[in-house]
Design a protein around this motif. Sequence first.
Motif, PDB file in Angstrom:
ATOM      1  N   SER A 267       8.528   3.149   9.657  1.00  0.00           N
ATOM      2  CA  SER A 267       9.847   3.100   9.040  1.00  0.00           C
ATOM      3  C   SER A 267      10.884   3.055  10.161  1.00  0.00           C
ATOM      4  O   SER A 267      10.534   3.268  11.329  1.00  0.00           O
ATOM      5  N   PRO A 268      12.150   2.813   9.839  1.00  0.00           N
ATOM      6  CA  PRO A 268      13.167   2.837  10.894  1.00  0.00           C
ATOM      7  C   PRO A 268      13.266   4.198  11.607  1.00  0.00           C
ATOM      8  O   PRO A 268      13.658   4.258  12.762  1.00  0.00           O
TER       9      PRO A 268
ATOM     10  N   THR B 258      10.702   1.111  -1.090  1.00  0.00           N
ATOM     11  CA  THR B 258      11.690   0.282  -1.782  1.00  0.00           C
ATOM     12  C   THR B 258      11.551  -1.186  -1.389  1.00  0.00           C
ATOM     13  O   THR B 258      11.869  -2.068  -2.187  1.00  0.00           O
ATOM     14  N   SER B 259      11.087  -1.442  -0.168  1.00  0.00           N
ATOM     15  CA  SER B 259      10.830  -2.811   0.289  1.00  0.00           C
ATOM     16  C   SER B 259      10.129  -2.745   1.634  1.00  0.00           C
ATOM     17  O   SER B 259       9.990  -1.674   2.222  1.00  0.00           O
ATOM     18  N   GLY B 260       9.700  -3.906   2.114  1.00  0.00           N
ATOM     19  CA  GLY B 260       9.051  -3.927   3.410  1.00  0.00           C
ATOM     20  C   GLY B 260       8.388  -5.254   3.700  1.00  0.00           C
ATOM     21  O   GLY B 260       8.513  -6.222   2.938  1.00  0.00           O
TER      22      GLY B 260
ATOM     23  N   ASP C 214      11.100   0.281   4.260  1.00  0.00           N
ATOM     24  CA  ASP C 214      12.456   0.821   4.180  1.00  0.00           C
ATOM     25  C   ASP C 214      12.439   2.102   3.405  1.00  0.00           C
ATOM     26  O   ASP C 214      11.620   2.347   2.594  1.00  0.00           O
TER      27      ASP C 214
END
Length: 93
Positions: free
Chosen positions: A7-8, A77-79, A93
Amino acid sequence: MLLEIVSPEAKLFSAEVTSVTLPGVDGSFQILNNHAPIVSILGKGVVKITASTFAFAKEVVGKFTKLDDQNYTLTITSGTIEMKDNKVIILVD
């Protein structure tokens, strides 16, 4: 195969797994050992990880839900995903 989930904020997971099921934008799909190379966008949903053992860092263990001793899930949620040479990298994300 090796699975890494990033993740970030941090690396959430890195270990050998049996399979991973992913929420693709056109429906869920599963990746097994020796899968053909693939790059895909992920939608909102659940990543299901199957492995014989799990070890999570203390700071990320709360992000995963245990289904049983060999299955955990992670809601995203997305990726994006890349599978190549038995290494799966998921950017979420």
